[in-house]
Design a protein around this motif. Structure first.
Motif, PDB file in Angstrom:
ATOM      1  N   PRO A 109      25.877  13.768  33.327  1.00  0.00           N
ATOM      2  CA  PRO A 109      27.587  14.378  33.472  1.00  0.00           C
ATOM      3  C   PRO A 109      28.356  13.804  32.523  1.00  0.00           C
ATOM      4  O   PRO A 109      28.218  12.599  31.908  1.00  0.00           O
ATOM      5  N   VAL A 110      29.364  14.413  32.157  1.00  0.00           N
ATOM      6  CA  VAL A 110      30.246  14.419  31.150  1.00  0.00           C
ATOM      7  C   VAL A 110      31.803  14.603  31.811  1.00  0.00           C
ATOM      8  O   VAL A 110      31.861  15.557  32.551  1.00  0.00           O
ATOM      9  N   ILE A 111      32.401  13.600  32.106  1.00  0.00           N
ATOM     10  CA  ILE A 111      33.796  13.774  32.874  1.00  0.00           C
ATOM     11  C   ILE A 111      34.851  13.319  32.096  1.00  0.00           C
ATOM     12  O   ILE A 111      34.898  12.172  31.333  1.00  0.00           O
ATOM     13  N   GLY A 112      35.821  14.489  31.892  1.00  0.00           N
ATOM     14  CA  GLY A 112      36.870  14.026  31.046  1.00  0.00           C
ATOM     15  C   GLY A 112      36.436  13.892  29.605  1.00  0.00           C
ATOM     16  O   GLY A 112      37.254  13.022  28.851  1.00  0.00           O
ATOM     17  N   GLY A 113      35.509  14.231  29.142  1.00  0.00           N
ATOM     18  CA  GLY A 113      34.967  14.163  27.764  1.00  0.00           C
ATOM     19  C   GLY A 113      34.191  12.983  27.571  1.00  0.00           C
ATOM     20  O   GLY A 113      33.619  12.728  26.275  1.00  0.00           O
ATOM     21  N   ALA A 114      33.914  12.233  28.508  1.00  0.00           N
ATOM     22  CA  ALA A 114      33.102  10.698  28.249  1.00  0.00           C
ATOM     23  C   ALA A 114      31.945  10.825  28.946  1.00  0.00           C
ATOM     24  O   ALA A 114      31.836  11.382  30.156  1.00  0.00           O
ATOM     25  N   LEU A 115      30.808  10.389  28.524  1.00  0.00           N
ATOM     26  CA  LEU A 115      29.550  10.255  29.195  1.00  0.00           C
ATOM     27  C   LEU A 115      29.776   9.263  30.456  1.00  0.00           C
ATOM     28  O   LEU A 115      30.440   8.238  30.532  1.00  0.00           O
ATOM     29  N   GLU A 116      29.413   9.800  31.803  1.00  0.00           N
ATOM     30  CA  GLU A 116      29.545   9.052  32.990  1.00  0.00           C
ATOM     31  C   GLU A 116      28.181   8.488  33.277  1.00  0.00           C
ATOM     32  O   GLU A 116      27.338   8.773  34.014  1.00  0.00           O
ATOM     33  N   LEU A 117      28.162   7.307  32.770  1.00  0.00           N
ATOM     34  CA  LEU A 117      26.920   6.036  32.827  1.00  0.00           C
ATOM     35  C   LEU A 117      27.532   5.036  34.054  1.00  0.00           C
ATOM     36  O   LEU A 117      28.563   4.738  33.897  1.00  0.00           O
ATOM     37  N   GLY A 118      26.390   4.521  34.327  1.00  0.00           N
ATOM     38  CA  GLY A 118      26.749   3.243  35.438  1.00  0.00           C
ATOM     39  C   GLY A 118      26.879   1.970  34.263  1.00  0.00           C
ATOM     40  O   GLY A 118      26.690   2.025  33.223  1.00  0.00           O
ATOM     41  N   THR A 119      27.389   1.016  34.898  1.00  0.00           N
ATOM     42  CA  THR A 119      27.878  -0.265  34.232  1.00  0.00           C
ATOM     43  C   THR A 119      26.790  -0.469  33.003  1.00  0.00           C
ATOM     44  O   THR A 119      27.189  -0.724  32.036  1.00  0.00           O
ATOM     45  N   TRP A 120      25.679  -0.413  33.517  1.00  0.00           N
ATOM     46  CA  TRP A 120      24.508  -1.262  32.721  1.00  0.00           C
ATOM     47  C   TRP A 120      23.738  -0.151  32.188  1.00  0.00           C
ATOM     48  O   TRP A 120      22.594  -0.627  31.275  1.00  0.00           O
ATOM     49  N   GLN A 121      23.842   1.017  32.199  1.00  0.00           N
ATOM     50  CA  GLN A 121      22.940   2.132  31.749  1.00  0.00           C
ATOM     51  C   GLN A 121      23.240   2.544  30.283  1.00  0.00           C
ATOM     52  O   GLN A 121      24.570   2.453  29.950  1.00  0.00           O
ATOM     53  N   SER A 122      22.160   2.678  29.468  1.00  0.00           N
ATOM     54  CA  SER A 122      22.145   3.124  28.166  1.00  0.00           C
ATOM     55  C   SER A 122      21.109   4.410  27.952  1.00  0.00           C
ATOM     56  O   SER A 122      20.260   4.399  28.699  1.00  0.00           O
ATOM     57  N   VAL A 123      21.520   5.445  27.114  1.00  0.00           N
ATOM     58  CA  VAL A 123      20.491   6.526  26.836  1.00  0.00           C
ATOM     59  C   VAL A 123      19.714   6.085  25.806  1.00  0.00           C
ATOM     60  O   VAL A 123      20.168   5.794  24.611  1.00  0.00           O
ATOM     61  N   CYS A 124      18.413   5.951  25.803  1.00  0.00           N
ATOM     62  CA  CYS A 124      17.629   5.516  24.993  1.00  0.00           C
ATOM     63  C   CYS A 124      16.419   6.372  24.492  1.00  0.00           C
ATOM     64  O   CYS A 124      16.011   7.208  25.516  1.00  0.00           O
ATOM     65  N   LEU A 125      16.106   6.326  23.274  1.00  0.00           N
ATOM     66  CA  LEU A 125      14.776   7.131  22.928  1.00  0.00           C
ATOM     67  C   LEU A 125      13.582   5.891  23.281  1.00  0.00           C
ATOM     68  O   LEU A 125      13.638   4.898  22.869  1.00  0.00           O
ATOM     69  N   VAL A 126      12.469   6.647  23.707  1.00  0.00           N
ATOM     70  CA  VAL A 126      11.467   5.647  23.948  1.00  0.00           C
ATOM     71  C   VAL A 126      10.177   6.152  22.961  1.00  0.00           C
ATOM     72  O   VAL A 126       9.827   7.105  23.128  1.00  0.00           O
ATOM     73  N   ASP A 127      10.017   5.132  22.198  1.00  0.00           N
ATOM     74  CA  ASP A 127       8.842   5.696  21.303  1.00  0.00           C
ATOM     75  C   ASP A 127       7.893   4.555  20.967  1.00  0.00           C
ATOM     76  O   ASP A 127       7.976   3.697  20.514  1.00  0.00           O
ATOM     77  N   THR A 128       6.448   5.069  21.640  1.00  0.00           N
ATOM     78  CA  THR A 128       5.263   4.257  21.441  1.00  0.00           C
ATOM     79  C   THR A 128       4.338   4.759  20.249  1.00  0.00           C
ATOM     80  O   THR A 128       3.209   4.117  20.067  1.00  0.00           O
ATOM     81  N   ASN A 129       4.719   5.723  19.635  1.00  0.00           N
ATOM     82  CA  ASN A 129       3.818   6.273  18.562  1.00  0.00           C
ATOM     83  C   ASN A 129       4.089   5.634  17.313  1.00  0.00           C
ATOM     84  O   ASN A 129       5.266   5.707  16.586  1.00  0.00           O
ATOM     85  N   LYS A 130       3.159   4.833  16.781  1.00  0.00           N
ATOM     86  CA  LYS A 130       3.508   4.038  15.610  1.00  0.00           C
ATOM     87  C   LYS A 130       3.110   4.759  14.356  1.00  0.00           C
ATOM     88  O   LYS A 130       3.651   4.258  13.145  1.00  0.00           O
ATOM     89  N   ASP A 131       2.554   5.948  14.501  1.00  0.00           N
ATOM     90  CA  ASP A 131       2.168   6.799  13.279  1.00  0.00           C
ATOM     91  C   ASP A 131       3.466   7.563  13.022  1.00  0.00           C
ATOM     92  O   ASP A 131       3.477   8.345  11.892  1.00  0.00           O
ATOM     93  N   ASN A 132       4.546   7.885  13.602  1.00  0.00           N
ATOM     94  CA  ASN A 132       5.476   8.689  13.534  1.00  0.00           C
ATOM     95  C   ASN A 132       6.893   8.144  13.491  1.00  0.00           C
ATOM     96  O   ASN A 132       7.355   7.674  14.536  1.00  0.00           O
ATOM     97  N   PRO A 133       7.525   7.503  12.260  1.00  0.00           N
ATOM     98  CA  PRO A 133       8.403   6.564  12.325  1.00  0.00           C
ATOM     99  C   PRO A 133       9.822   7.479  12.184  1.00  0.00           C
ATOM    100  O   PRO A 133      10.764   6.717  12.350  1.00  0.00           O
ATOM    101  N   ASP A 134       9.820   8.741  12.198  1.00  0.00           N
ATOM    102  CA  ASP A 134      10.998   9.334  11.985  1.00  0.00           C
ATOM    103  C   ASP A 134      10.890  10.470  13.141  1.00  0.00           C
ATOM    104  O   ASP A 134      10.052  11.376  13.520  1.00  0.00           O
ATOM    105  N   ARG A 135      12.015  10.434  14.077  1.00  0.00           N
ATOM    106  CA  ARG A 135      12.128  11.565  15.065  1.00  0.00           C
ATOM    107  C   ARG A 135      13.445  12.141  14.999  1.00  0.00           C
ATOM    108  O   ARG A 135      14.715  11.790  14.434  1.00  0.00           O
ATOM    109  N   GLN A 136      13.341  13.313  15.742  1.00  0.00           N
ATOM    110  CA  GLN A 136      14.687  14.038  15.978  1.00  0.00           C
ATOM    111  C   GLN A 136      15.287  13.958  17.455  1.00  0.00           C
ATOM    112  O   GLN A 136      14.226  14.052  18.277  1.00  0.00           O
ATOM    113  N   VAL A 137      16.410  13.911  17.546  1.00  0.00           N
ATOM    114  CA  VAL A 137      17.070  13.931  18.970  1.00  0.00           C
ATOM    115  C   VAL A 137      17.837  15.053  19.002  1.00  0.00           C
ATOM    116  O   VAL A 137      18.679  15.082  18.199  1.00  0.00           O
ATOM    117  N   ARG A 138      17.904  15.896  19.976  1.00  0.00           N
ATOM    118  CA  ARG A 138      18.910  17.061  19.924  1.00  0.00           C
ATOM    119  C   ARG A 138      20.028  16.662  20.901  1.00  0.00           C
ATOM    120  O   ARG A 138      19.521  16.422  22.356  1.00  0.00           O
TER     121      ARG A 138
END
Length: 143
Positions: A109-138
């Motif tokens: 959710p986005v409220i008033g233009g700001a990401l509505e996360l909990g106090t300790w929450q972060s949005v993260c890419l989780v990547d276990t593939n050591k063979d592909n060092p370059d990722r795209q995120v849309r």
């Protein structure tokens, strides 16, 4: 980006995740995108990784939770020769199972233009593939 109010707006991030298993915090990039795309509006942010071996997680970072997540994934998905999918590094088949446990997307959710996360929450890419060092995120905003 499309500047029409209420329109769907999207941006591609290029993320260098490196040659080691990692959790990359994308929260700052999400907030930066929303400052331009949302402009104070309410809506939804979708974060999508168009890769068969990576996922998106919302979790605490910096206090060890990111390392704990990678350790848990090692327990659940050992990097050994049990996997049918066998190209790439030893145990690479586990990387293709990862998105079934950590989805390649999150809608937030986005409220008033700001990401509505909990106090300790972060949005993260989780990547276990050591063979592909370059990722795209849309990042996509609808509001």
């Amino acid at each position: 980006m499309n500047d029409t109010p209420g329109a769907f707006t999207t941006r591609i991030l290029n993320v260098a995740s490196g040659s080691a298993e990692t959790v990359v915090d994308l929260t700052h990039e999400c907030e930066s995108f929303l400052r331009e795309a949302a402009r104070g509006r309410d809506g939804l942010l979708n974060v999508f990784v168009p890769h068969a071996t990576a996922g998106v997680a919302v979790l605490e970072t910096g206090a060890g939770s990111d390392s704990d997540l990678l350790a848990a994934l090692h327990t659940l998905l050992p990097a050994d020769d049990r996997w049918q999918h066998r190209h790439g590094s030893p145990g690479h088949g586990r990387d293709h199972v990862l998105p079934a446990l950590i989805a390649p997307h999150a809608t937030l959710p986005v409220i008033g233009g700001a990401l509505e996360l909990g106090t300790w929450q972060s949005v993260c890419l989780v990547d276990t593939n050591k063979d592909n060092p370059d990722r795209q995120v849309r990042l996509s905003f609808l509001g």
